[in-house]
Design an enzyme around this catalytic site. Structure first.
Site, short mmCIF file in Angstrom:
data_model
loop_
_atom_site.label_atom_id
_atom_site.label_comp_id
_atom_site.label_asym_id
_atom_site.label_seq_id
_atom_site.Cartn_x
_atom_site.Cartn_y
_atom_site.Cartn_z
N ALA A 66 -2.62 -3.88 -5.01
CA ALA A 66 -3.41 -4.99 -4.47
C ALA A 66 -4.83 -4.48 -4.28
O ALA A 66 -5.04 -3.27 -4.11
CB ALA A 66 -2.83 -5.43 -3.14
N GLY A 111 1.11 -3.09 -5.35
CA GLY A 111 1.31 -4.41 -5.96
C GLY A 111 1.52 -4.34 -7.47
O GLY A 111 2.12 -5.24 -8.05
N GLU A 114 5.08 -3.61 -7.85
CA GLU A 114 5.78 -4.85 -7.48
C GLU A 114 5.69 -5.89 -8.59
O GLU A 114 6.66 -6.59 -8.88
CB GLU A 114 5.18 -5.41 -6.18
CG GLU A 114 5.46 -4.52 -4.98
CD GLU A 114 4.78 -5.02 -3.72
OE1 GLU A 114 3.54 -4.93 -3.63
OE2 GLU A 114 5.47 -5.51 -2.81
N GLU A 134 1.81 2.36 -0.04
CA GLU A 134 1.26 1.59 1.08
C GLU A 134 1.24 2.34 2.40
O GLU A 134 0.35 2.13 3.22
CB GLU A 134 2.04 0.27 1.25
CG GLU A 134 1.72 -0.79 0.19
CD GLU A 134 2.54 -0.66 -1.07
OE1 GLU A 134 3.24 0.36 -1.25
OE2 GLU A 134 2.49 -1.58 -1.90
N1 COA Z 1 -7.93 -1.67 -4.87
C1 COA Z 1 -9.25 -1.71 -5.06
N2 COA Z 1 -9.91 -0.87 -5.88
C2 COA Z 1 -9.19 0.05 -6.52
C3 COA Z 1 -7.79 0.17 -6.36
C4 COA Z 1 -7.15 -0.75 -5.48
N3 COA Z 1 -5.83 -0.75 -5.29
N4 COA Z 1 -7.35 1.19 -7.11
C5 COA Z 1 -8.43 1.70 -7.73
N5 COA Z 1 -9.53 1.02 -7.39
C6 COA Z 1 -10.91 1.24 -7.83
C7 COA Z 1 -11.55 2.46 -7.15
O1 COA Z 1 -12.04 2.14 -5.88
C8 COA Z 1 -12.63 2.80 -8.14
O2 COA Z 1 -13.69 1.87 -7.97
P1 COA Z 1 -15.24 2.37 -7.96
O3 COA Z 1 -15.43 2.99 -9.32
O4 COA Z 1 -16.02 1.11 -7.75
O5 COA Z 1 -15.33 3.37 -6.86
C9 COA Z 1 -11.99 2.48 -9.48
O6 COA Z 1 -10.93 1.56 -9.21
C10 COA Z 1 -11.40 3.69 -10.18
O7 COA Z 1 -10.49 4.33 -9.31
P2 COA Z 1 -10.58 5.87 -8.88
O8 COA Z 1 -9.89 6.02 -7.55
O9 COA Z 1 -11.98 6.36 -8.99
O10 COA Z 1 -9.70 6.54 -10.04
P3 COA Z 1 -8.89 7.91 -9.95
O11 COA Z 1 -8.49 8.22 -11.35
O12 COA Z 1 -9.65 8.94 -9.20
O13 COA Z 1 -7.58 7.57 -9.10
C11 COA Z 1 -5.68 6.21 -8.43
C12 COA Z 1 -6.62 6.64 -9.58
C13 COA Z 1 -4.79 5.10 -8.96
C14 COA Z 1 -4.80 7.41 -8.02
C15 COA Z 1 -6.53 5.75 -7.21
O14 COA Z 1 -7.45 4.79 -7.67
C16 COA Z 1 -5.72 5.12 -6.10
O15 COA Z 1 -5.07 5.83 -5.34
N6 COA Z 1 -5.76 3.77 -5.99
C17 COA Z 1 -5.15 3.06 -4.91
C18 COA Z 1 -3.66 2.98 -5.09
C19 COA Z 1 -3.00 2.26 -3.94
O16 COA Z 1 -3.01 2.73 -2.82
N7 COA Z 1 -2.43 1.09 -4.24
C20 COA Z 1 -1.72 0.32 -3.25
C21 COA Z 1 -2.59 -0.67 -2.65
S1 COA Z 1 -1.70 -1.61 -1.43
#
Ligand code: COA
Length: 259
Positions: A66, A111, A114, A134
């Site tokens: 999400a 999400g 999910e 989460e």
């Molecule tokens: N919501 C909003 N933005 C998100 C996102 C999310 N769930 N997941 C990634 N992004 C965004 C990042 O903020 C970043 O944006 P920016 O370039 O404007 O800063 C962009 O997507 C790229 O992500 P980044 O974190 O830089 O890539 P990474 O390769 O270093 O890491 C992940 C990849 C997937 C491990 C990491 O993005 C992450 O942990 N995301 C969240 C996962 C999560 O907790 N999901 C559950 C949400 S309830």
């Protein structure tokens, strides 16, 4: 119809839906939910669509969760509303009479995991990673994840993933039964298309009835065995059932019309 967050392509009856927010790793914001809701209305009603593939844009993520940016200022009531909205849209996908395959091409987190679980089954690219992170955010899954994960991989494994926030790779997901196949990234879409071409050659009403009957296993208000009796019986009222059985007896290939 065009969508602000989705790319769509209809190919031989297969609708390919690409979640298109690559700069946010295809995170699910309100607009994505609205677009998925609308496009699944189209899936239900458009006879040209026989089956569906959902994939993420780019080669890094299916959907990274999400959109965390939308969480900041929500109240308790707004949080419940958000979860209800997510569950309604994902239930619409799960209850689709047309088969839906998730092609998981990278991160399927929160999400995103999910969403993949609301699809009828999943095919993973070798770089796929699944998880429900989460608890890292002080949250739990809200779009059906606690239920579908336990249904798909069993309660013990599900609770471990939920409370550790650990990610699993594609081969572990295969071993857990979360995905049906793991294939190289460049073979992912073709694997799903190959399966759906087979499904699209079958009797559409019978395909829809199989999905409905199998979904009934997890519906507390529905007795799945009774549901199966009704759906089995209803097949005898279809032209396709007559065509299918006649074609078998006449040693020819059946031609189904969806009636
Ligand atoms: N919501 C909003 N933005 C998100 C996102 C999310 N769930 N997941 C990634 N992004 C965004 C990042 O903020 C970043 O944006 P920016 O370039 O404007 O800063 C962009 O997507 C790229 O992500 P980044 O974190 O830089 O890539 P990474 O390769 O270093 O890491 C992940 C990849 C997937 C491990 C990491 O993005 C992450 O942990 N995301 C969240 C996962 C999560 O907790 N999901 C559950 C949400 S309830």
């Amino acid at each position: 119809m065009t969508y602000s967050t989705l790319l769509t392509q209809l190919e031989n009856g297969i609708l390919i839906i690409t979640i298109n927010r690559p700069d946010k790793l295809n995170a699910l914001n309100k607009d994505v939910f609205n677009d998925l809701d609308t496009i699944f209305n189209e899936v239900y009603s458009n006879n040209q669509i026989q089956s569906v593939i959902i994939i993420g844009c780019g080669n890094k993520a299916f959907v990274a969760g999400a959109d965390i940016g939308e969480f900041g200022s929500l109240s308790v009531e707004e949080g419940k509303k958000l979860a209800k909205r997510g569950q309604d849209v994902f239930n619409k996908i799960e209850n689709s009479p047309k088969p839906v395959i998730a092609c998981v091409n990278g991160f399927a987190l929160g999400g995103g995991c999910e969403l993949s679980m609301a699809c009828h089954f999943r095919i993973a690219a070798e770089n796929a990673k699944f998880g429900q992170p989460e608890v890292n955010l002080g949250l739990i899954p809200g779009y059906g994840g606690t239920q579908r994960l336990a249904q798909l991989i069993g309660k013990g494994r599900a609770i471990e993933l939920l409370i550790t926030a650990n990610m699993i790779d594609a081969s572990t997901a295969l071993q857990f039964g979360l995905v049906n196949y793991v294939v190289p990234s460049d073979a992912l879409l073709n694997k799903a298309k190959e399966i759906l071409q087979t499904v699209n050659s079958k009797a559409p009403l019978a395909v829809a009835a199989c999905i409905k009957a199998a979904n009934a296993v997890w519906k507390e208000t529905v007795n799945g065995f009774d549901e199966e009796i009704q759906l089995f019986g209803n097949c005898f009222g279809t032209n396709d059932m007559k065509e299918g059985t006649n074609a078998f007896l006449e040693k020819r290939k059946a031609v189904f019309t969806g009636n």
